[in-house]
Design an enzyme around this catalytic site. Structure first.
Site, PDB file in Angstrom:
ATOM      1  N   ASP A  14       0.802  -1.222   0.000  1.00  0.00           N
ATOM      2  CA  ASP A  14       0.000   0.000   0.000  1.00  0.00           C
ATOM      3  C   ASP A  14       0.843   1.284   0.000  1.00  0.00           C
ATOM      4  O   ASP A  14       0.377   2.330   0.440  1.00  0.00           O
ATOM      5  CB  ASP A  14      -0.952  -0.021   1.207  1.00  0.00           C
ATOM      6  CG  ASP A  14      -2.195   0.796   0.935  1.00  0.00           C
ATOM      7  OD1 ASP A  14      -2.621   0.880  -0.238  1.00  0.00           O
ATOM      8  OD2 ASP A  14      -2.724   1.386   1.896  1.00  0.00           O
TER       9      ASP A  14
HETATM   10  N1  LIG Z   1       3.899  11.261  11.453  1.00  0.00           N
HETATM   11  C1  LIG Z   1       3.238  12.102  10.668  1.00  0.00           C
HETATM   12  N2  LIG Z   1       3.518  13.412  10.712  1.00  0.00           N
HETATM   13  C2  LIG Z   1       2.833  14.281   9.922  1.00  0.00           C
HETATM   14  N3  LIG Z   1       1.884  13.932   9.061  1.00  0.00           N
HETATM   15  C3  LIG Z   1       1.564  12.631   8.980  1.00  0.00           C
HETATM   16  C4  LIG Z   1       2.230  11.652   9.767  1.00  0.00           C
HETATM   17  N4  LIG Z   1       1.679  10.437   9.479  1.00  0.00           N
HETATM   18  C5  LIG Z   1       0.717  10.662   8.560  1.00  0.00           C
HETATM   19  N5  LIG Z   1       0.649  11.972   8.255  1.00  0.00           N
HETATM   20  C6  LIG Z   1      -0.281  12.624   7.308  1.00  0.00           C
HETATM   21  O1  LIG Z   1      -1.555  12.030   7.493  1.00  0.00           O
HETATM   22  C7  LIG Z   1      -2.000  11.401   6.315  1.00  0.00           C
HETATM   23  C8  LIG Z   1      -2.728  10.125   6.655  1.00  0.00           C
HETATM   24  O2  LIG Z   1      -1.920   9.271   7.428  1.00  0.00           O
HETATM   25  P1  LIG Z   1      -1.836   7.710   7.096  1.00  0.00           P
HETATM   26  O3  LIG Z   1      -1.237   7.526   5.766  1.00  0.00           O
HETATM   27  O4  LIG Z   1      -1.132   7.084   8.243  1.00  0.00           O
HETATM   28  O5  LIG Z   1      -3.373   7.316   7.093  1.00  0.00           O
HETATM   29  P2  LIG Z   1      -4.128   6.051   6.503  1.00  0.00           P
HETATM   30  O6  LIG Z   1      -5.545   6.238   6.846  1.00  0.00           O
HETATM   31  O7  LIG Z   1      -3.449   4.801   6.949  1.00  0.00           O
HETATM   32  O8  LIG Z   1      -3.894   6.219   4.957  1.00  0.00           O
HETATM   33  P3  LIG Z   1      -4.260   5.163   3.788  1.00  0.00           P
HETATM   34  O9  LIG Z   1      -5.459   5.688   3.129  1.00  0.00           O
HETATM   35  O10 LIG Z   1      -2.999   5.194   2.965  1.00  0.00           O
HETATM   36  O11 LIG Z   1      -4.455   3.825   4.449  1.00  0.00           O
HETATM   37  C9  LIG Z   1      -0.744  11.192   5.480  1.00  0.00           C
HETATM   38  O12 LIG Z   1      -1.025  11.147   4.102  1.00  0.00           O
HETATM   39  C10 LIG Z   1       0.113  12.390   5.868  1.00  0.00           C
HETATM   40  O13 LIG Z   1      -0.307  13.534   5.142  1.00  0.00           O
END
Ligand SMILES: Nc1ncnc2c1ncn2[C@@H]1O[C@H](COP(=O)(O)OP(=O)(O)OP(=O)(O)O)[C@@H](O)[C@H]1O
Ligand SMILES: [Mg+2]
Length: 422
Positions: free
Chosen positions: A297
């Site tokens: 992913d």
């Molecule tokens: N440690 C961090 N510091 C700052 N911004 C972050 C961090 N982790 C994630 N983000 C921001 O938050 C967004 C969403 O986080 P993440 O990718 O973990 O969510 P998700 O719901 O697992 O996404 P996906 O749809 O890929 O499964 C990221 O695209 C990024 O912009």
């Protein structure tokens, strides 16, 4: 015409206007354009005294909102349709990814940011009731919005570990991401993410700092887009994910949906980074690491650029998960590597084609692969031992064992393929 104000700290960056239909336009404030430290929202919306309209404006702002089920949930709960980007940001845009805070016109970020102390029990309840978004506060609202399809809550955690919720435009310092609660076929994602992120850290990749919080059944992630300024106040740092950099909507984050390829991602990062050679190496390591840990992913929104002062770099990595332990998730890589997206079919010739596509020497990619295999193999036992001390549930332990086995197998496979075809 309704308007939203976009702030960076206490500075008014510009106004987002609702133009009728679902159209929006954006205009930078003269105050921001005159500020020598001003940064643009994204490269596609450069600092200029003009009215920006259309897809590029929509893409930048839409990429700040949650996706999928979470978007559907908050839209219904707030009585705003899920396509109404303006309305959703009006309600939830106070604390987003990166430097900007979006507020209803007339509302200003408070000089003293407001936080509401909360207990682990209330956090669990918000995850049970409203996907981690505190929708039922009386008085000042929590206005948090992060992209992605998974439930998450943005919080402030102080030096003592006490947790509070940012209100209005107050910045958060951490993200709390529990295991998926609405998908029983995809269990223990929090321990999975904690393990892979810790493995990446011990393999010397630059990743967001995480810990597994057993009491919340969640991974707690430190935000790399926040830093502590004078007087202990949090300051927001500017980041764009690669969809924002390219001016494309979140619905195009996968290559298979017409989104960017790895080649485009490399070109984009190199075009903007102030340390292109180093970031190219880091990005190659990310591609190899995702194959080694079976993360299918790694899409364009799971890569970001961060700007601190005049320096722009590939941001620390985040959202690293071993996805193939879940049979109902795609077993194909988000990006093709040298034309191949089935991880078990990746041969050295695909890696060589990938090297050619990104204008790297094949020997450099081989060397980085050998190096990453070694780093991951030696980091694995330590990572497992450290995680073992934080968990108590047998199914979490089983998940760790299963992932460990997969990583070991894929490292052996990568080594064998390199020898056989080399
Ligand atoms: N440690 C961090 N510091 C700052 N911004 C972050 C961090 N982790 C994630 N983000 C921001 O938050 C967004 C969403 O986080 P993440 O990718 O973990 O969510 P998700 O719901 O697992 O996404 P996906 O749809 O890929 O499964 C990221 O695209 C990024 O912009
Ligand atoms: Mg993600």
């Amino acid at each position: 015409m309704k308007r939203l104000s976009v702030y960076a700290g206490e500075h008014l960056v510009g106004c987002l206007n609702e133009d009728g239909g679902n159209g929006m336009s954006f205009v930078y404030s003269s105050h921001w354009l005159a500020n020598p430290e001003a940064i643009p929202l994204s490269p596609e919306l450069p600092l200029a005294d003009q009215v920006f309209r259309g897809d590029l404006v929509t893409a930048f702002f839409e990429n700040l909102l949650p996706e999928g089920d979470v978007l559907e949930f908050i839209s219904k709960a707030a009585h705003i349709s899920s396509g109404n980007i303006f309305g959703l940001l009006e309600r939830f845009g106070g604390d987003t990814a990166g430097a900007f805070s979006i507020l209803p016109e007339g509302m200003r970020p408070s000089d003293q940011p407001h936080y509401l102390p909360v207990t682990p029990e209330s956090i669990l309840q918000w995850f049970d009731r409203s996907r981690g978004i505190p929708l039922d506060l009386s008085g000042e609202q929590a206005r948090m919005s992060l992209s992605g399809a998974q439930d998450k809550m943005t919080v402030f955690i102080d030096a003592n570990g006490d947790i509070s919720i940012p209100l209005g435009a107050a910045p958060s310092s951490h993200i709390i991401k529990p295991s998926l609660q609405h998908r029983h076929d995809i269990p223990n994602t929090a321990i999975n993410e904690a393990m892979i992120m810790m493995l990446a850290h011990h393999s010397k990749l630059d990743v967001a700092e995480v810990r597994y919080a057993a009491e919340l059944g969640a991974v707690v992630i430190r935000r790399y887009d926040r830093e502590t300024g004078p007087g202990g106040r949090l300051r927001r740092l500017h980041q764009n994910d690669l969809c924002q950099v390219l001016g494309i909507p979140s619905g195009k984050k996968y290559e298979s949906e017409g989104g960017p390829s790895l080649k485009t991602c490399f070109e984009t990062v190199l075009a903007h980074s102030t340390q292109p050679a180093l970031d190219k190496k880091r990005l190659i390591e990310w591609v190899i690491f995702n194959v080694l840990v079976d993360n299918m992913d790694g899409h364009a929104k799971n890569l970001s650029l961060i700007t601190i002062g005049k320096r722009t770099r590939l941001a620390p990595f985040y959202d690293l998960v071993c996805t193939t332990v879940y049979p109902n998730l795609s077993q194909k890589l988000a990006f093709k590597i040298g034309g191949e997206n089935r991880p078990r079919w990746l041969l050295l010739r695909h890696w060589d084609r990938f090297a050619e596509e990104i204008a790297a020497k094949p020997q450099f990619v081989h060397k980085t692969m050998t190096d990453m295999i070694q780093r991951v193999e030696s980091a694995l036992p330590n990572t497992v031992t450290m995680l073992r001390s934080t968990i108590s549930k047998p199914d979490e332990w089983l998940m760790i064992e299963q992932i460990q086995e997969r990583v070991r197998t894929s490292a052996v496979q990568m080594k064998t393929r390199m020898k056989n075809s080399g």
